[in-house]
Design a protein around this motif. Structure first.
Motif, PDB file in Angstrom:
ATOM      1  N   ALA A  70     -25.705  23.651   9.766  1.00 48.48           N
ATOM      2  CA  ALA A  70     -25.757  23.905  11.343  1.00 48.48           C
ATOM      3  C   ALA A  70     -26.644  22.699  11.781  1.00 48.48           C
ATOM      4  O   ALA A  70     -26.678  22.113  12.847  1.00 48.48           O
ATOM      5  CB  ALA A  70     -26.406  25.055  11.731  1.00 48.48           C
ATOM      6  N   LEU A  71     -27.813  22.450  11.017  1.00 48.17           N
ATOM      7  CA  LEU A  71     -29.113  21.480  11.375  1.00 48.17           C
ATOM      8  C   LEU A  71     -28.517  20.232  11.148  1.00 48.17           C
ATOM      9  O   LEU A  71     -29.227  19.302  12.133  1.00 48.17           O
ATOM     10  CB  LEU A  71     -30.169  21.650  10.285  1.00 48.17           C
ATOM     11  CG  LEU A  71     -30.858  22.982  10.089  1.00 48.17           C
ATOM     12  CD1 LEU A  71     -31.736  22.967   9.106  1.00 48.17           C
ATOM     13  CD2 LEU A  71     -31.658  23.136  11.485  1.00 48.17           C
TER      14      LEU A  71
ATOM     15  N   PRO B 202     -17.734  23.441   1.898  1.00 40.56           N
ATOM     16  CA  PRO B 202     -17.063  23.306   2.990  1.00 40.56           C
ATOM     17  C   PRO B 202     -17.619  21.739   3.548  1.00 40.56           C
ATOM     18  O   PRO B 202     -16.893  21.192   4.684  1.00 40.56           O
ATOM     19  CB  PRO B 202     -17.758  24.001   4.260  1.00 40.56           C
ATOM     20  CG  PRO B 202     -19.019  24.279   3.442  1.00 40.56           C
ATOM     21  CD  PRO B 202     -18.921  24.286   2.016  1.00 40.56           C
ATOM     22  N   LEU B 203     -18.538  21.204   2.887  1.00 38.37           N
ATOM     23  CA  LEU B 203     -18.723  19.798   3.217  1.00 38.37           C
ATOM     24  C   LEU B 203     -17.465  18.767   2.665  1.00 38.37           C
ATOM     25  O   LEU B 203     -17.503  17.634   3.043  1.00 38.37           O
ATOM     26  CB  LEU B 203     -19.844  19.154   2.567  1.00 38.37           C
ATOM     27  CG  LEU B 203     -21.226  19.913   3.327  1.00 38.37           C
ATOM     28  CD1 LEU B 203     -22.509  19.485   2.509  1.00 38.37           C
ATOM     29  CD2 LEU B 203     -21.198  19.737   4.783  1.00 38.37           C
ATOM     30  N   TRP B 204     -16.494  19.087   1.987  1.00 37.26           N
ATOM     31  CA  TRP B 204     -15.268  18.400   1.243  1.00 37.26           C
ATOM     32  C   TRP B 204     -14.311  18.715   2.631  1.00 37.26           C
ATOM     33  O   TRP B 204     -13.777  19.797   2.554  1.00 37.26           O
ATOM     34  CB  TRP B 204     -14.723  18.678  -0.074  1.00 37.26           C
ATOM     35  CG  TRP B 204     -15.873  18.294  -0.817  1.00 37.26           C
ATOM     36  CD1 TRP B 204     -16.564  18.876  -1.708  1.00 37.26           C
ATOM     37  CD2 TRP B 204     -15.958  16.800  -1.324  1.00 37.26           C
ATOM     38  NE1 TRP B 204     -17.107  18.172  -2.664  1.00 37.26           N
ATOM     39  CE2 TRP B 204     -16.878  16.827  -2.411  1.00 37.26           C
ATOM     40  CE3 TRP B 204     -15.123  15.714  -0.991  1.00 37.26           C
ATOM     41  CZ2 TRP B 204     -16.983  15.717  -3.191  1.00 37.26           C
ATOM     42  CZ3 TRP B 204     -15.466  14.428  -1.717  1.00 37.26           C
ATOM     43  CH2 TRP B 204     -16.440  14.519  -2.836  1.00 37.26           C
ATOM     44  N   ILE B 205     -14.028  17.641   3.275  1.00 34.18           N
ATOM     45  CA  ILE B 205     -13.020  17.759   4.499  1.00 34.18           C
ATOM     46  C   ILE B 205     -11.728  17.308   4.051  1.00 34.18           C
ATOM     47  O   ILE B 205     -11.622  16.063   3.252  1.00 34.18           O
ATOM     48  CB  ILE B 205     -13.494  16.788   5.504  1.00 34.18           C
ATOM     49  CG1 ILE B 205     -14.784  17.277   6.094  1.00 34.18           C
ATOM     50  CG2 ILE B 205     -12.452  16.907   6.647  1.00 34.18           C
ATOM     51  CD1 ILE B 205     -14.801  18.752   6.601  1.00 34.18           C
TER      52      ILE B 205
ATOM     53  N   LEU C  67     -18.276  24.691   9.403  1.00 31.96           N
ATOM     54  CA  LEU C  67     -19.710  24.204   8.948  1.00 31.96           C
ATOM     55  C   LEU C  67     -20.829  25.009   9.624  1.00 31.96           C
ATOM     56  O   LEU C  67     -21.972  25.333   8.924  1.00 31.96           O
ATOM     57  CB  LEU C  67     -19.785  22.859   9.377  1.00 31.96           C
ATOM     58  CG  LEU C  67     -18.915  21.948   8.499  1.00 31.96           C
ATOM     59  CD1 LEU C  67     -18.921  20.301   9.106  1.00 31.96           C
ATOM     60  CD2 LEU C  67     -19.327  22.102   7.056  1.00 31.96           C
ATOM     61  N   SER C  68     -20.909  25.421  10.839  1.00 32.13           N
ATOM     62  CA  SER C  68     -21.916  26.020  11.351  1.00 32.13           C
ATOM     63  C   SER C  68     -22.444  27.357  10.860  1.00 32.13           C
ATOM     64  O   SER C  68     -23.373  28.034  11.213  1.00 32.13           O
ATOM     65  CB  SER C  68     -21.622  26.379  13.037  1.00 32.13           C
ATOM     66  OG  SER C  68     -21.430  25.153  13.463  1.00 32.13           O
ATOM     67  N   LYS C  69     -21.493  28.008  10.292  1.00 32.46           N
ATOM     68  CA  LYS C  69     -21.660  29.434   9.386  1.00 32.46           C
ATOM     69  C   LYS C  69     -22.671  29.327   8.454  1.00 32.46           C
ATOM     70  O   LYS C  69     -23.420  30.347   8.063  1.00 32.46           O
ATOM     71  CB  LYS C  69     -20.284  29.843   9.016  1.00 32.46           C
ATOM     72  CG  LYS C  69     -19.350  30.302   9.812  1.00 32.46           C
ATOM     73  CD  LYS C  69     -17.827  30.571   9.093  1.00 32.46           C
ATOM     74  CE  LYS C  69     -16.999  31.126   9.927  1.00 32.46           C
ATOM     75  NZ  LYS C  69     -15.526  31.486   9.232  1.00 32.46           N
TER      76      LYS C  69
END
Length: 654
Positions: A156-157, A126-129, A149-151
């Motif tokens: 989340a940090l 998910p870090l690939w936008i 991303l928060s999942k």
């Protein structure tokens, strides 16, 4: 001006691309680099625009311009098109290129790098936008990405950091790009094109044909697209022509001159009418060349720049000429091709021939005399067939003989006419003495691939004969189809059919080929054969020609490579490229497959694929500034790297 404003200007017709600009040529690496620089706040250069009245502005694309002043991009097309493509998710109206270059750009929130989508690497991360998705959703889209991303507790940090980076990426839309304007009544098209060429000193330069076409499109915006229709139609028929080449014929029809400058003052109606006439006469010329001479596709269509001269001649005769005149005109055409008349300075040679026609009142004899003066004679001698490979100038002559005399297929015994049905009936080059057998006997590459060892057969027959020795298959085909060997100008002395007598076979066959060529040429002269036989033999160039495509298999390998390059969104290369002496027009070598202005036209270096060629040829090409590749695999890697990011390149190297 902000990037977002520039994009809005393009959408509403306040900014466009001038007609004389060429297409989009950037690849993924340039697009990736642009976004990396903009994200990091690095300078990416200013833009140069031509501010001019929209009512008279010739622009690319079919969109309407907004009334008033329009800004036409002179410098910055590649950058602005890339920004538009990524931010809008599709190309602007003026686009002409490969959309793959800016499609599926991704941004990694952790390492802050841009790359293009790779399914295995990116699908579950998910870090690939998706940059386009973010740009289209704007600030509201940030929340969507953050929710996803928060999942993951680890992500989340770092939500605060990631939000900042998403906003920084969105901020690309708000970056100000400095714009310099060229404006004023003194800024004519000539002046602006000169400015364009100066600021693009390291990129695409406009040719004289580009400038002429730009002037034409200023009065007739549809001119380029109208011309492209004819070029595409000829492409589908097997001929590869350019807009410059077509415009040259338009020029000869309208002005009787070769130099494009004579078109500058002509009106749109005159140009449109002359284009229709030129296209009609080109069709007629191609039909004559294919129908009478059998030269029916691009590989065998030599002397392409003789066609504008033929077009002028046809136009001055209303397009209607009798059979005898047609054949004499074709005699001149064949002679021009055999001796490479248009291999040197094309423009001056066309002008010279047009001048002869004008001064003589269209006397073809005077045009033929020009050839005699430059070549020393017109008659073909056996020595003219000393060349080798599919790129030699007498290769089309061999094909012409096959078609004109209806040489017979060694397998079926049927005449090799055009229009044979079935894919196994297409003509292929056949080595009479098999290459493998000749190499086993230590004959050289030039000897093995000599023109005298070539004939044309159907694919089916070529496969059936395969590597059989002539002394084995000649008696069989002659018994099955009496006279078939003679129809292919093959010596009938069995002594010459043996491998050890191969060189004697070549000399004997060259005698037969020269005789057949002169007979065909004489048939084009009807009752005036003294034009051919009354002259001295043509000068023979004994210089050994380097390079060349040596087999149907090699040709297909190169064609497959060429098609693959085009599929990647890059330029089409030139097969059997004529490497000539710029002063004399003499052929020095034949390069297998060449991109003279680069695979990414004007952005990458000139390159050539040379299969199984000598060190001498590779050295010659390299000295001319051409980067050489000796395998198709190595060239594929080179092309693939053009579209790679440095990270992908490093990964591929590992």
């Amino acid at each position: 001006m902000k990037v977002s404003t520039i994009i809005e200007y393009i959408d509403n017709g306040h900014m466009a691309l001038p007609e004389f600009q060429r297409g989009y040529v950037w690849g993924p690496e340039q697009v990736r680099g642009l976004f990396q620089s903009l994200y990091r706040g690095h300078p990416v250069g200013s833009l140069l625009v031509w501010a001019t009245d929209a009512s008279s502005a010739a622009h690319r694309g079919d969109n309407d311009l907004a009334p008033g002043v329009v800004k036409l991009l002179l410098d910055g097309q590649q950058r602005i098109t890339s920004l538009y493509g990524v931010i809008r998710g599709g190309p602007p109206k003026f686009f002409d290129g490969n959309t793959k270059a800016f499609t599926n750009l991704r941004f990694h929130l952790e390492n802050e790098e841009f790359e293009f989508f790779q399914p295995i690497k990116m699908r579950d991360d998910p870090l690939w936008i998706d940059v386009t998705e973010l740009m289209q959703k704007g600030n509201s889209g940030v929340g969507t990405f953050i929710t996803e991303l928060s999942k993951d507790p680890e992500n989340a940090l770092k939500i605060g950091e990631y939000v900042g980076r998403l906003n920084q990426l969105l901020g690309v839309r708000d970056i100000d790009l400095h714009i310099e304007e060229v404006t004023g009544p003194d800024k004519t098209l000539d002046v602006v094109v000169d400015i364009f060429n100066r600021v693009n000193s390291g990129g695409t330069k406009l040719s004289k044909g580009d400038l002429a076409l730009a002037k034409i499109c200023a009065d007739w915006p549809e001119a380029r697209d109208t011309m492209k229709v004819s070029v595409a139609r000829w492409k589908n028929a097997g001929y590869d022509f350019t807009l410059d080449w077509l415009l040259r014929s338009v020029n000869t029809v309208l002005t009787g001159e070769a130099k494009f400058q004579y078109l500058h003052e002509k009106g749109a109606d005159e140009i449109a009418t002359s284009l229709k006439r030129a296209v009609r006469h080109i069709d007629s010329a191609l039909n004559m060349i294919a129908g009478r001479l059998g030269l029916d596709h691009d590989r065998v269509l030599f002397a392409k720049y003789a066609v504008p001269v033929l077009v002028r001649y046809l136009d001055t005769h209303g397009g209607a000429i009798d059979e005898q005149t047609r054949d004499k005109m074709l005699f001149w055409y064949v002679q021009s091709g055999m001796w490479g008349r248009f291999s040197g300075s094309v423009e001056s040679t066309i002008d010279k021939d047009l001048g002869v026609l004008e001064e003589s009142g269209g006397d073809l004899d005077q045009l033929i005399n020009q050839l005699r003066l430059s070549q020393g004679g017109l008659r073909v001698e056996p020595g003219h067939f000393h060349g080798w490979s599919l790129g030699a100038r007498f290769y089309p002559v061999l094909y012409m003989l096959t078609r004109m005399t209806e040489a017979r297929d060694l397998g079926s015994g049927l005449p090799l006419k055009t229009g044979l049905l079935g894919k196994m009936s297409s003509l292929e080059v056949h080595h009479i003495f098999p290459r493998a057998r000749l190499y086993e006997a230590d004959y050289s590459r030039a000897e093995v691939n000599a023109l005298g060892n070539f004939c044309f057969l159907t694919k089916d027959t070529n496969l059936a004969i395969s590597a059989s020795r002539p002394e084995e298959y000649f008696p069989k085909v002659e018994a099955a189809h009496p006279g078939v060997l003679r129809s292919q100008w093959i010596p009938e002395d069995p002594h010459l059919w043996k491998i050890e007598n191969y060189l004697d076979f070549l000399e004997a066959r060259k005698e037969l080929l020269a005789e057949a060529t002169n007979t065909c040429l004489a048939s084009l002269l009807h009752e005036e054969v003294q034009i051919l036989y009354g002259a001295r033999p043509a000068r023979i160039n004994q210089q050994v020609l380097l390079g060349g495509i040596t087999s149907e298999e090699e040709s297909k390998e190169l064609e497959t490579l060429n098609d693959w390059v085009v599929e990647q969104g890059y330029a089409e290369g030139h097969l059997a490229w004529d490497f000539v002496d710029s002063e004399t027009g003499e052929q020095r070598a034949i390069l297998d497959l060449v991109w003279a202005t680069g695979v990414q036209e004007e952005l990458s270096e000139p390159v050539a694929v040379l299969l199984d060629e000598s060190a001498e040829l590779i050295s010659m090409a390299s000295a001319a500034g051409i980067r050489c590749f000796t395998t198709t695999a190595a060239f594929r890697v080179y092309v693939e790297k053009l579209g790679m990011t440095p990270e992908q390149d490093d990964l591929a190297a590992e």
